[in-house]
Design a protein around this motif. Structure first.
Motif, mmCIF file in Angstrom:
data_model
loop_
_atom_site.group_PDB
_atom_site.id
_atom_site.type_symbol
_atom_site.label_atom_id
_atom_site.label_comp_id
_atom_site.label_asym_id
_atom_site.label_seq_id
_atom_site.Cartn_x
_atom_site.Cartn_y
_atom_site.Cartn_z
ATOM 1 N N ALA A 104 -25.906 -63.235 8.684
ATOM 2 C CA ALA A 104 -26.706 -62.940 7.489
ATOM 3 C C ALA A 104 -25.935 -61.951 6.634
ATOM 4 C CB ALA A 104 -28.036 -62.340 7.889
ATOM 5 N N PHE A 105 -26.339 -61.826 5.387
ATOM 6 C CA PHE A 105 -25.718 -60.828 4.513
ATOM 7 C C PHE A 105 -26.165 -59.451 4.992
ATOM 8 C CE2 PHE A 105 -26.104 -64.590 1.747
ATOM 9 C CZ PHE A 105 -24.759 -64.808 1.557
ATOM 10 N N ALA A 106 -25.189 -58.601 5.262
ATOM 11 C CA ALA A 106 -25.497 -57.326 5.910
ATOM 12 C C ALA A 106 -26.425 -56.445 5.082
ATOM 13 C CB ALA A 106 -24.200 -56.591 6.215
ATOM 14 N N ASN A 107 -26.366 -56.565 3.755
ATOM 15 C CA ASN A 107 -27.199 -55.664 2.947
ATOM 16 C C ASN A 107 -28.548 -56.271 2.577
ATOM 17 O OD1 ASN A 107 -25.955 -57.447 1.358
ATOM 18 N ND2 ASN A 107 -25.473 -56.054 -0.302
ATOM 19 N N THR A 109 -32.272 -57.113 3.277
ATOM 20 C CA THR A 109 -33.291 -56.608 4.199
ATOM 21 C C THR A 109 -33.886 -57.791 4.965
ATOM 22 O OG1 THR A 109 -35.006 -56.853 2.555
ATOM 23 C CG2 THR A 109 -33.919 -54.711 2.643
ATOM 24 N N LEU A 111 -36.901 -58.847 4.936
ATOM 25 C CA LEU A 111 -37.718 -59.680 4.049
ATOM 26 C C LEU A 111 -36.869 -60.529 3.118
ATOM 27 C CD1 LEU A 111 -40.865 -57.698 2.865
ATOM 28 C CD2 LEU A 111 -40.696 -59.569 4.474
ATOM 29 N N ARG A 112 -35.800 -59.931 2.619
ATOM 30 C CA ARG A 112 -34.943 -60.684 1.694
ATOM 31 C C ARG A 112 -34.294 -61.854 2.412
ATOM 32 N NH1 ARG A 112 -32.040 -57.592 -2.911
ATOM 33 N NH2 ARG A 112 -34.233 -57.497 -3.391
ATOM 34 N N ASP A 146 -38.106 -53.563 5.592
ATOM 35 C CA ASP A 146 -37.220 -53.062 4.535
ATOM 36 C C ASP A 146 -35.919 -52.491 5.094
ATOM 37 O OD1 ASP A 146 -38.559 -53.759 2.227
ATOM 38 O OD2 ASP A 146 -39.905 -52.047 2.339
ATOM 39 N N THR A 147 -35.544 -52.948 6.273
ATOM 40 C CA THR A 147 -34.289 -52.476 6.877
ATOM 41 C C THR A 147 -33.210 -53.523 6.642
ATOM 42 O OG1 THR A 147 -35.625 -51.452 8.598
ATOM 43 C CG2 THR A 147 -33.272 -51.632 9.044
ATOM 44 N N PRO A 148 -32.015 -53.104 6.212
ATOM 45 C CA PRO A 148 -30.950 -54.104 6.001
ATOM 46 C C PRO A 148 -30.520 -54.742 7.318
ATOM 47 C CG PRO A 148 -30.381 -51.991 5.024
ATOM 48 C CD PRO A 148 -31.590 -51.759 5.855
ATOM 49 N N PHE A 149 -30.129 -55.972 7.219
ATOM 50 C CA PHE A 149 -29.707 -56.742 8.394
ATOM 51 C C PHE A 149 -28.605 -56.014 9.173
ATOM 52 C CE2 PHE A 149 -28.730 -60.518 10.773
ATOM 53 C CZ PHE A 149 -29.896 -61.260 10.706
ATOM 54 N N GLY A 150 -27.675 -55.436 8.426
ATOM 55 C CA GLY A 150 -26.535 -54.766 9.056
ATOM 56 C C GLY A 150 -26.926 -53.588 9.919
ATOM 57 N N ARG A 151 -28.125 -53.096 9.758
ATOM 58 C CA ARG A 151 -28.549 -51.942 10.547
ATOM 59 C C ARG A 151 -29.400 -52.318 11.754
ATOM 60 N NH1 ARG A 151 -29.623 -46.428 7.469
ATOM 61 N NH2 ARG A 151 -27.759 -46.438 6.175
ATOM 62 N N LEU A 152 -29.630 -53.606 11.900
ATOM 63 C CA LEU A 152 -30.482 -54.032 13.019
ATOM 64 C C LEU A 152 -29.654 -54.133 14.294
ATOM 65 C CD1 LEU A 152 -32.403 -56.972 11.279
ATOM 66 C CD2 LEU A 152 -33.190 -54.626 11.575
#
Lengths: 264, 553
Positions: A104-107, A109, A111-112, A146-152
């Motif tokens: 996924a795109f790291a930035n 979220t 929901l996005r 609301d957390t970006p994918f890259g932080r999961l």
């Protein structure tokens, strides 16, 4: 057939499914390595198929071929008698593939990402929202919206990707090692329940796994691949009956030991 | 193809928030995890892009007496950015994280291409703003902005359209000219414009005529009355290049689509998947690290340093057996590249020497370029390339490879220092010899050239400990909240060390007496050692997390 104890599915995507997916003599070579060797099988709607095999046996390649991510070296894949190619985006909208490492795109979220997938599958709309909410709740993802994918974490990322695809509710869901994806026990339980509910709605689910206990509980059919060849593709009970000593523990484990003993 | 669904996102967010508000625990969790949009934006790219705009602005202000410098910088920028954007489009347009993410989703190749093309246009829109500001500054400095604003806007627009088209032509017919070395040279020249004397700027002003962006700037200068009126004609070839776009675009689309359609996960995309899942690193590690692959029958067999090239042999002779093991691990199979790089440097030095004896009519900066390229090739200016510092998981939380193995900070430092010292010493004869001869070209005594060469070598040598720290900090970050007093103190200490190093280096070049020079050299080494020791102290006390949690891309 609607699944009991499960959320409602939007009408638009809850139409009847009876898509037949067939692989005819599919082979895939990576250079000198033959990842899939002359595979012929048919996937029925409303079934959960577990693909089993040793590391490097060709399980992931089978899923990649089915999703159009890799092109078979020979043979063909048909969806409802129509030959499947990557360029057939309409056909691709009817299936979803989730690799073992969710991309996924790291930035974006959570929901996005879900919104993007829904839009790409043409499933975006007000009617899908309750379903997404149920899935977010079920996978404990609500606080992460609301957390970006890259932080999961890996497990959270996998659950997010799964939420998006389950919300789309495709006719064929291809999951690569979902039970080795870092998901927590609650996530795994929820996925199993969702898979059963989806199969009851007529969707076909194909997943790879190394955990035989799960395969024995969550499969209608088992596909055992060894060195790129499909050794067994039959209903679970039928495969289990092939074990030499069914009374002595796990039947699938014994079949694996037999394959290993063959030295094939 | 629109990827965002703001409406559904908004609805879902509203529902989720409404539900979470009923549960204090969920709400607390949500507030703990949410990341606002301004923290998701990658500001470093924005700052970098607009930094160049600032550079143009400052160049204009700094050289207010020589207005052509702004136009030179703009022309160089236009060419450099066309090459860079083309390069990015080449490397990332067709094979990139975007492609990888969208590959498994029902996105047709046409839709993907359309998205990438739109991204290219948007990036050129940013360049258009920079061109307008740049030409605006030039006109403003000449007090003619009010009269010439139409010329400014039109020239900037032409520059942008020509740039897009030039990029397309390069992509179609000469993709190799978008080589990163050419790009780096142009970006370097932009910075060099700050330091070039007036004669150098004049030479560059003529040199930019080799590029379409130069034609436009010359045409602009003629239009605003600062160059001969005939130069207005230079607009014509530039307009011709820009006019090619309707013909270039379909060809570009066709070529890109052919490439996209031939992609499968076993093609270039596979490399990306491998990078993401770590398999490429694992394979590379299996191939190159001391515990080599079982198939080759070399399991646990160490690399043979004696059979490598001369510079690697030299370094190997200085390293202990254990250090060799560490070096092999950290290099990940790159043994052999130091000598090769030295040979490149020797080649460029030889070419540069020829240029040094070229007729004096050639621009004076020309012989400096091979010097720069040779230095970048042979000298470990940034400490060298060490694969062990890289992370196998570039898109998610990243941990450098060495962090998972029992290798200490001191062991890595020792290996890097020994390798860098020998590489610098090996490069020094080339460099000092070159500076000596270059000195003659710029009419300074032979000894002065040698002295400058030795000083530069000393700076590179002294810098190495800080370069080691730089490597360690590359993939590490404080994963705790950054704005603590400890963090602020660390940043201040870091700035002080780098400041002291820079001040010492400048003093060494300018000091009048030997005593001051010696003190400045000592200052460089002391500040470098201090910086390294402070970081080592923090590292060994476990104050540094060996993980980077990536911000938004």
């Amino acid at each position: 057939m609607a699944a009991s104890g499960c959320f409602s599915v939007p009408e638009a995507i809850n139409s009847a499914f009876n898509m037949q997916i067939s692989l005819q003599s599919v082979s895939k070579r990576y250079g000198k390595v033959c990842a899939l060797d002359n595979v012929t099988l048919t996937l029925e709607p409303g079934q959960i198929v577990s693909v089993l095999g040793a590391n490097g046996a060709g399980k992931t390649t089978l899923l990649r071929c089915l999703s159009g991510v890799v092109v078979p070296t020979s043979g063909s894949i048909t969806f409802d008698s129509k030959v499947f190619h990557r360029r057939e985006t309409d056909l691709r909208r009817r299936l979803a593939f989730l690799p073992d490492f969710p991309l996924a795109f790291a930035n974006n979220t959570v929901l996005r990402h879900i919104g993007m997938v829904l839009r790409l599958y043409g499933a975006a709309g007000a009617r899908v929202e309750p379903r997404v909410m149920d899935l977010l709740r079920g996978f404990d993802l609500l606080p992460l919206v609301d957390t970006p994918f890259g932080r999961l974490s890996r497990g959270q990322a996998y659950k997010t990707a799964l939420t998006a695809l389950l919300a789309v509710d495709p006719e064929l869901l291809l999951l690569d090692e979902p039970f080795a994806s870092g998901m927590d026990p609650n996530g795994i339980t929820f996925l199993k329940r969702e898979a059963r509910a989806a199969a009851a709605r007529g969707r076909a689910i194909v997943y790879t796994t190394q955990i035989l206990d799960i395969a024995e509980k969550l499969s209608d059919r088992v596909c055992i691949i060894h060195h790129g060849e499909v050794r067994h593709y039959a209903p679970l009970a039928e495969v289990q009956s092939l074990a030499a000593h069914p009374e002595q523990g796990s039947a699938l484990e014994q079949i694996f030991q037999q394959l290993r003993g063959d030295g094939a | 193809m629109k990827l965002k669904s703001p409406e559904i996102e908004r609805h879902l967010r509203r529902q989720a928030r409404r539900e979470m508000r009923h549960s204090p625990a969920l709400w607390k969790e949500y507030r703990r995890h949410r990341v606002r949009w301004w923290r998701r934006t990658n500001w470093s790219i924005t700052v970098f892009s607009w930094g160049y705009l600032a550079l143009i602005l400052m160049a204009g202000a700094y050289r207010s007496g020589q207005l052509t410098s702004v136009l030179v910088v703009l022309s160089l920028y236009a060419t450099a950015t066309a090459l860079t954007r083309t390069g990015i489009h080449l490397t990332q347009g067709l094979v990139s994280g975007d492609r990888l993410v969208l590959f498994a989703l029902p996105v047709s190749d046409e839709e993907y291409l359309e998205r990438q093309t739109r991204k290219l246009y948007w990036s050129w829109a940013a360049a258009l703003v920079i061109f307008m500001v740049g030409y605006g500054i030039d006109a403003g400095a000449a007090h003619s902005l009010r009269q010439n604003w139409v010329v400014v806007v039109a020239t900037a627009a032409l520059q942008a359209v020509t740039g897009v088209c030039l990029g397309g032509l390069i992509r179609l017919y000469a993709p190799r000219s978008a080589d990163y070395r050419v790009q780096l040279s142009l970006w370097g020249l932009i910075v060099a414009c700050w330091f070039l004397p007036a004669a150098g700027i004049r030479n560059l002003w003529s040199a930019v005529l080799l590029t379409p962006s130069g034609w436009i700037s010359h045409g602009y200068a003629a239009l605003v009355g600062r160059a001969a009126q005939q130069e207005i004609l230079l607009f014509l070839p530039a307009i011709l290049v820009a006019a090619c776009w309707p013909f270039v675009l379909p060809r570009l689309r066709k070529q890109a689509l052919t490439e996209l359609q031939s992609q499968t996960l076993d093609g270039p995309i596979a490399k990306w998947v491998g990078h993401v899942s770590g398999t490429v690193q694992a394979e590379r590690a299996a191939d190159s690290f001391p515990g080599a692959s079982a198939q080759s029958g070399r399991l646990f067999e160490a690399a043979d340093w004696a059979r490598t090239s001369w510079l690697e042999r030299l370094v190997g002779a200085w390293l202990t057996n254990h250090e060799k093991l560490v070096a092999e691990f950290m290099l990940g199979g790159q043994l052999g590249s130091w000598s090769t790089r030295w040979r490149y440097a020797a080649f460029f030095t030889a070419g540069g020497l020829v240029l040094t004896f070229a007729p004096p009519s050639l621009p004076v900066w020309l012989p400096f370029m091979p010097l720069l390229i040779a230095a970048m090739s042979a000298a470990p200016i940034l400490g060298g390339y060490w694969l062990g510092f890289h992370s196998p998981f570039p898109l998610m939380q990243s941990v450098p490879v060495y962090a998972a193995f029992p290798i200490s900070f001191d062991e890595i430092t020792s290996v890097m220092l020994k390798a860098s010292a020998l590489r610098t010493l090996a490069w020094s004869p080339l460099f000092i010899g070159y500076t000596a001869i270059l000195g003659l070209r710029v009419s300074v005594p032979f000894e002065y050239g040698i002295e400058v060469g030795i000083k530069v070598i000393l700076v590179v040598m002294a810098w190495q400990l800080l370069a080691v720290v730089g490597h360690f900090t590359w993939n590490h970050a404080s994963t705790s909240k950054p704005m603590t007093w400890r963090y602020i103190l660390t940043v201040i200490c870091g700035l002080c060390v780098v400041g002291a190093f820079t001040a010492s280096a400048i003093t060494m070049f300018n000091a009048a007496t030997s005593l001051f020079k010696a003190a400045a050299i000592a200052g460089m080494f002391v500040s470098s050692v201090t910086g390294w020791a402070l970081y080592r102290w923090r590292f060994n006390r476990g104050r540094v997390d060996l993980v980077t949690i990536p911000q938004a891309r």
